[in-house]
Design a protein around this motif. Structure first.
Motif, short mmCIF file in Angstrom:
data_model
loop_
_atom_site.label_atom_id
_atom_site.label_comp_id
_atom_site.label_asym_id
_atom_site.label_seq_id
_atom_site.Cartn_x
_atom_site.Cartn_y
_atom_site.Cartn_z
N MET A 140 17.48 37.19 28.37
CA MET A 140 16.55 36.46 27.51
C MET A 140 16.06 35.18 28.18
O MET A 140 16.79 34.53 28.93
CB MET A 140 17.25 36.11 26.20
N PRO A 141 14.79 34.81 27.91
CA PRO A 141 14.26 33.57 28.47
C PRO A 141 14.77 32.38 27.65
O PRO A 141 14.70 32.38 26.42
CB PRO A 141 12.75 33.73 28.32
N VAL A 142 15.30 31.37 28.34
CA VAL A 142 15.84 30.20 27.66
C VAL A 142 15.42 28.94 28.40
O VAL A 142 15.04 28.96 29.57
CB VAL A 142 17.39 30.26 27.59
N CYS A 143 15.51 27.83 27.68
CA CYS A 143 15.26 26.52 28.28
C CYS A 143 15.98 25.48 27.43
O CYS A 143 16.58 25.81 26.40
CB CYS A 143 13.76 26.23 28.36
N LEU A 180 11.91 29.42 36.34
CA LEU A 180 13.04 29.47 37.28
C LEU A 180 13.26 30.94 37.61
O LEU A 180 13.75 31.70 36.77
CB LEU A 180 14.28 28.85 36.64
N ALA A 181 12.86 31.34 38.80
CA ALA A 181 12.75 32.76 39.14
C ALA A 181 13.91 33.24 39.99
O ALA A 181 14.58 32.47 40.69
CB ALA A 181 11.44 33.02 39.87
N TYR A 182 14.12 34.56 39.93
CA TYR A 182 15.10 35.22 40.79
C TYR A 182 14.46 35.63 42.10
O TYR A 182 13.28 36.00 42.15
CB TYR A 182 15.66 36.47 40.10
N SER A 183 15.26 35.62 43.17
CA SER A 183 14.78 36.10 44.47
C SER A 183 14.78 37.62 44.49
O SER A 183 15.31 38.28 43.58
CB SER A 183 15.65 35.55 45.60
N ALA A 184 14.22 38.20 45.54
CA ALA A 184 14.06 39.65 45.62
C ALA A 184 15.38 40.40 45.64
O ALA A 184 15.44 41.56 45.24
CB ALA A 184 13.24 40.00 46.86
N GLU A 185 16.47 39.76 46.12
CA GLU A 185 17.75 40.45 46.22
C GLU A 185 18.45 40.63 44.87
O GLU A 185 19.40 41.39 44.76
CB GLU A 185 18.70 39.68 47.16
N HIS A 215 18.88 33.47 43.93
CA HIS A 215 19.32 34.83 43.65
C HIS A 215 20.49 34.91 42.69
O HIS A 215 20.90 35.99 42.29
CB HIS A 215 19.67 35.58 44.95
N LEU A 216 21.06 33.78 42.28
CA LEU A 216 22.19 33.78 41.37
C LEU A 216 21.79 33.27 39.99
O LEU A 216 21.15 32.22 39.86
CB LEU A 216 23.32 32.91 41.90
N ALA A 217 22.21 34.02 38.95
CA ALA A 217 21.93 33.60 37.58
C ALA A 217 22.63 32.28 37.27
O ALA A 217 22.11 31.45 36.52
CB ALA A 217 22.39 34.68 36.61
N THR A 218 23.81 32.06 37.87
CA THR A 218 24.53 30.82 37.61
C THR A 218 23.76 29.60 38.12
O THR A 218 23.80 28.53 37.52
CB THR A 218 25.91 30.86 38.27
N VAL A 219 23.05 29.76 39.22
CA VAL A 219 22.25 28.67 39.76
C VAL A 219 21.06 28.39 38.83
O VAL A 219 20.75 27.24 38.51
CB VAL A 219 21.76 28.99 41.18
N LEU A 220 20.40 29.46 38.39
CA LEU A 220 19.26 29.28 37.48
C LEU A 220 19.72 28.68 36.16
O LEU A 220 19.00 27.89 35.54
CB LEU A 220 18.56 30.61 37.25
N LYS A 221 20.91 29.04 35.73
CA LYS A 221 21.46 28.45 34.50
C LYS A 221 21.61 26.93 34.66
O LYS A 221 21.24 26.16 33.76
CB LYS A 221 22.81 29.10 34.18
N SER A 222 22.14 26.50 35.79
CA SER A 222 22.30 25.06 36.04
C SER A 222 20.96 24.34 36.04
O SER A 222 20.82 23.25 35.48
CB SER A 222 23.01 24.83 37.37
N MET A 223 19.95 24.97 36.64
CA MET A 223 18.63 24.37 36.68
C MET A 223 18.00 24.32 35.28
O MET A 223 17.32 23.35 34.92
CB MET A 223 17.74 25.14 37.64
N ASP A 262 19.42 21.57 33.37
CA ASP A 262 18.91 20.29 33.87
C ASP A 262 17.47 20.04 33.43
O ASP A 262 16.87 19.04 33.81
CB ASP A 262 18.99 20.27 35.40
N GLY A 263 16.92 20.97 32.65
CA GLY A 263 15.57 20.78 32.13
C GLY A 263 14.48 21.05 33.13
O GLY A 263 13.38 20.48 33.02
N ARG A 264 14.74 21.96 34.09
CA ARG A 264 13.75 22.23 35.13
C ARG A 264 12.75 23.32 34.76
O ARG A 264 11.75 23.48 35.44
CB ARG A 264 14.45 22.61 36.43
N GLY A 265 13.05 24.12 33.72
CA GLY A 265 12.11 25.18 33.37
C GLY A 265 12.78 26.28 32.56
O GLY A 265 13.87 26.12 32.00
N ILE A 266 12.09 27.43 32.51
CA ILE A 266 12.54 28.60 31.76
C ILE A 266 13.21 29.59 32.71
O ILE A 266 12.68 29.88 33.78
CB ILE A 266 11.35 29.29 31.07
#
Length: 302
Positions: A172-175, A199-204, A231-239, A242-246
């Motif tokens: 799900m998209p969250v922010c 906040l996007a995932y890489s190709a891998e 490429h990691l969901a945990t990294v995107l979660k941290s971002m 931090d209020g960097r995006g969706i």
């Protein structure tokens, strides 16, 4: 070097006689002498003083006598040690799991299976789905735990790698929340003054593959613009925190953040992607421990 040369040398060191040592080793003296010479040539040193009677060891030879004994003793232990390692390895379950599932879902799932079977030692390798699939294909692991969606298939064919669903999840998209607890950015909003930060995932990433396959049209319509890629969901979660995006994140990874409203849905339920959590294995027969675990996993879903 031939290990039998060490036994020849120790026989010579014990008797001090080339003839008696050759007899003890069941060969002619010339053949025995050639083997001792071959050992010396391999080491690049002289081990035996042939000018004395009986033959005596040089200082290097006296040192090497202990070394030869240690080597042969170590070699004798190798079969027992190899069998012990093989027994331990056959009892160990080798898993690959994506990072998102290894952090939260896998510990709880394993605990639920312990009531059905004895879960022995587990060796876990965690990475992005593309790497986990490679480990599965080259035989490094026996099982793969990952998210799956029928419309975004991975690299493992069902014929060669059967699987069973062991759980369910939602991507799900969250922010972060904005004013009044509403999402700071909303994919469903009809009017925007600027592109939405994605906040996007890489190709891998396997999750990224699902987002790109299943939400491409919605992404285009939203006018989203990638501002960070990992490429990691945990990294995107941290971002995201931090209020960097969706970010599109699995609910299993953000349950606490949703319950405490530190993250909120950034779009309608129509943008949520239902996912299966599947356990994959090779079609070929596995060890007894692996087969017992697979049966328990299948019965748990029956």
């Amino acid at each position: 070097m031939n290990l039998s040369w060490l036994e020849d040398f120790l026989a010579l060191a014990a008797t001090g006689s080339f003839s008696r040592a050759a007899e003890a080793r069941h060969m002619t003296q010339p053949a025995f002498s050639r083997r001792i010479r071959a050992l010396e040539e391999w080491l690049g040193v002289v081990l035996v003083d042939r000018g004395t009677h009986p033959a005596t060891l040089t200082e290097t030879g006296a040192w090497f006598r202990n070394v030869a004994r240690e080597i042969l003793t170590r070699v004798e232990r190798v079969p027992d040690e190899a069998r012990a390692v093989d027994a331990a390895t056959s009892a160990t379950l080798r898993f690959a799991a994506t990072h998102a599932l290894s952090l939260h879902f896998m510990p709880q799932w394993l605990r639920s299976l312990e009531s059905r079977t004895s879960v022995g030692p587990i060796q876990l390798a965690s990475d992005v789905l593309q790497q986990c699939e490679s480990w599965m294909q080259n035989g490094r692991v026996q099982f793969l735990l990952s998210h799956a969606h029928a419309d975004a298939p991975g690299r493992l064919s069902p014929q060669e790698y059967p699987s069973v669903q062991v759980g369910a999840d939602v991507l799900m998209p969250v922010c972060v929340p904005g004013r009044g607890g509403k999402p700071k950015w909303n994919l469903a909003a009809s009017k925007r003054v600027a592109p939405l930060p994605i906040l996007a995932y890489s190709a891998e990433s396997g999750l990224g593959r699902m987002v790109r396959t299943l939400c491409a049209e919605e992404m285009d319509q939203s006018g989203g613009k990638p501002v960070f890629t990992a490429h990691l969901a945990t990294v995107l979660k941290s971002m995201a925190l931090d209020g960097r995006g969706i970010a599109w994140l699995p609910r299993s990874l953000i349950e606490d953040e949703l319950n405490t409203a530190r993250l909120v849905p950034a779009g309608s339920c129509g943008l949520h992607i239902p996912l299966e959590i599947r356990l994959y294995r090779r079609a070929a027969p596995e060890t007894a421990a692996a087969e017992a675990f697979w049966l328990a996993a299948c019965l748990a879903r029956a």
